[in-house]
Enzyme design. Structure first.
Site, mmCIF file in Angstrom:
data_model
loop_
_atom_site.group_PDB
_atom_site.id
_atom_site.type_symbol
_atom_site.label_atom_id
_atom_site.label_comp_id
_atom_site.label_asym_id
_atom_site.label_seq_id
_atom_site.Cartn_x
_atom_site.Cartn_y
_atom_site.Cartn_z
ATOM 1 N N SER A 25 -9.627 -0.803 7.497
ATOM 2 C CA SER A 25 -9.158 -0.703 6.108
ATOM 3 C C SER A 25 -8.468 -1.926 5.551
ATOM 4 O O SER A 25 -8.092 -1.920 4.378
ATOM 5 C CB SER A 25 -8.215 0.485 5.970
ATOM 6 O OG SER A 25 -8.962 1.656 5.918
ATOM 7 N N SER B 84 -9.660 1.570 3.298
ATOM 8 C CA SER B 84 -8.860 2.390 2.401
ATOM 9 C C SER B 84 -7.813 1.602 1.615
ATOM 10 O O SER B 84 -7.284 2.101 0.627
ATOM 11 C CB SER B 84 -8.136 3.487 3.201
ATOM 12 O OG SER B 84 -7.244 2.896 4.134
ATOM 13 N N LYS C 160 0.846 -1.202 0.000
ATOM 14 C CA LYS C 160 0.000 0.000 0.000
ATOM 15 C C LYS C 160 0.876 1.245 0.000
ATOM 16 O O LYS C 160 1.868 1.309 0.726
ATOM 17 C CB LYS C 160 -0.894 -0.037 1.245
ATOM 18 C CG LYS C 160 -1.911 1.098 1.334
ATOM 19 C CD LYS C 160 -2.775 0.938 2.582
ATOM 20 C CE LYS C 160 -3.827 2.006 2.703
ATOM 21 N NZ LYS C 160 -4.657 1.831 3.911
#
Ligand code: GLN
Length: 484
Positions: free
Chosen positions: A178, A154, A79
């Site tokens: 997330s 997210s 990420k």
């Protein structure tokens, strides 16, 4: 080689049997990721040079007869809130559009030491604020299972690449859900470890007391292997725990007979009927495995969202103050004075959700409001943690839904932040308590949308959580999807 369905074990076997080299695998994985990415927008950037150098080290170790490490040759995505030396790290934000970090996060160092091959960085909501990946400055991610739907957020990009097969495993970050929520939406495994289990050194801070790094994988064993590699004390993060790190993947015995499981009554009333049916069927499967399932109560659940959005925004308002146009970030070119430069850099660099949270967080921390909001929220956080502590006196693990609904359509909730915040109702409690929690696939709806089941255990009992998830995964693979 079928790149989209590789597992860590399969890669190890192929490398050691000299079926393929790590460099051949990395080159093929990069080619596949590049070809498939336009379908989802899940990768923001690939780092082929870094990937090939890592693969080369693995091939050299094998040639010398050395152990190439538990992640040897495994294509991994990260990420874009986790810093990578020499590789752009944008946090999904315009304000960091050109930021190239001078160091690696501890999790990254550990992955490469274990032979992992980092392919690239994944799309996410700006500074990990969101539940749908639609808050990224670089466009939304499409759910590989249903391209007109969100992948969750997210960590939407990290979930999508694993579901799509353009990475074998990935790293995400979880502050309020997330990792678990996108794992549930994309039909894969996602793990939020105990707070402090994995070093946060090099994880861009959103809400420091809630931020966790954790793995995504297509099966429980791969997630367990990756977590074992990245866990453990790190002198660079004073909140990282001293507790020894077990080899999580070696404890997956399949035996969960006699385990006491709690089902929180407060959670069940918020579920859509199809998600509820799948969770209910999952609970029946756990009973069939010999688990003793009983209802439990987590009475402070109803305050969780309010509590989280005070604490998380308060911490975010402080953490994001460092993006001022001077250090790290993109500087506005249209300013005459220093204060204009700050204002314009932030005004142009941050998207609407970050601005909303900075304002909310600044408000709840301001003199006169601190006691009424922030301090009160901290007290509620203690009550939520106490609910879990009480529950774990009666049960070994808690099973719960991950999200009230499956993946929703792109655009469906963007204009209604409060509806979006409700996505996190079942995940925020575990984050506030800092306990390990994960999402494991629990079947698909009549429309083919995945639904995840959440498993939560007490602090540092990741082993118990993985054992239950693995047994459930085995039982799931023997059943077919529920009919509408
Ligand atoms: N969806 C939650 C939020 O918007 C959680 C985000 C996260 O876990 N990073 O804050």
């Amino acid at each position: 080689m079928d790149i989209a369905s590789l597992t860590i074990d399969r890669i190890r076997q192929g490398l050691l049997a000299r079926e393929f080299s790590a460099r051949e695998l990395a080159a093929e994985a990069l080619r596949f990721a590049e070809a498939e990415n336009p379908k989802t927008n899940a990768y923001l950037h690939l780092c082929p040079e870094r990937a090939m150098a890592a693969a080369q080290r693995v091939d050299a170790a094998i040639a010398r007869g050395d152990d190439p490490g538990p992640l040897a040759g495994v294509p991994i995505a990260v990420k874009d809130v986790i810093v990578t030396k020499g590789v752009k790290t944008t946090c999904g934000s315009r304000i960091l559009e050109n930021f190239v970090p001078p160091y690696d996060a501890t999790a990254i160092v550990r992955i490469e030491e274990a032979g992992g091959v980092i392919l690239g960085k994944t799309n996410c909501d700006e500074f990990a604020m969101g539940s749908s990946n639609e808050n990224s400055a670089f466009g939304p991610v499409r759910n590989p299972v249903a391209p007109d739907r969100v992948p969750g957020g997210s960590s939407g990009g990290s979930a999508a690449v694993v579901a799509q097969g353009t990475a074998v495993v990935s790293l995400g970050s979880d502050t309020g859900g997330s990792i678990r929520q996108p794992a549930s939406f994309c039909g894969i495994v996602g793990v939020t470890p105990t707070y402090g289990r994995v070093s946060r050194y090099g994880l861009t801070a959103f809400a420091s007391s809630l931020d966790h790094i954790g793995p995504f994988a297509r099966n429980v064993k791969d997630a367990a292997t990756l977590l074992s590699v990245i866990s453990g004390r790190d002198p660079h993060d004073s909140t990282s725990a001293e507790a020894p790190v077990p080899n999580y993947s070696s404890g997956l015995t399949g035996d969960v007979k006699g385990l006491k499981l709690g089902l929180p009554v407060e959670y069940l009333k918020h579920l859509t009927s199809e998600s509820g049916d799948l969770i209910a069927r999952g609970v029946e499967q756990l009973k069939a495995l010999g688990c003793d399932v009983r209802e439990i109560s987590l009475p402070a659940t109803e305050y969780a969202i309010a509590c989280y959005y005070i604490i998380a925004t308060a911490e975010a308002s402080s953490n994001l103050a460092r993006y001022d146009g001077v250090r790290y970030s993109t500087r506005s070119q249209s300013s005459d004075t220093l204060s204009d430069m700050y204002r314009n850099s932030r005004g142009e660099g941050f998207g609407p959700e970050c601005k909303r949270r900075i304002m909310l967080g600044t408000y709840v921390l301001s003199a006169g409001y601190y006691d009424a909001y922030y301090l009160k929220a901290q007290k509620v956080r203690t009550l939520i943690a106490r609910d879990f502590a009480n529950a774990f006196e009666q049960v070994d693990a808690i099973v719960a839904p991950v999200s009230p609904f499956p993946a929703f359509k792109l655009g469906e909730k963007v204009d209604d932040p409060l509806a979006m915040y409700l996505s996190d109702i079942f995940t925020i409690t575990g984050s506030l308590a800092g306990i390990p929690c994960m999402s494991v696939p629990c079947g698909t709806t009549g429309d083919g949308l995945p639904v995840g089941m959440q498993i939560l255990t007490k602090h540092f009992d990741e082993s118990g959580m993985f054992r239950l998830a693995d047994a459930f995964e085995r039982a799931q693979s023997q059943t077919t999807q529920i009919q509408p």
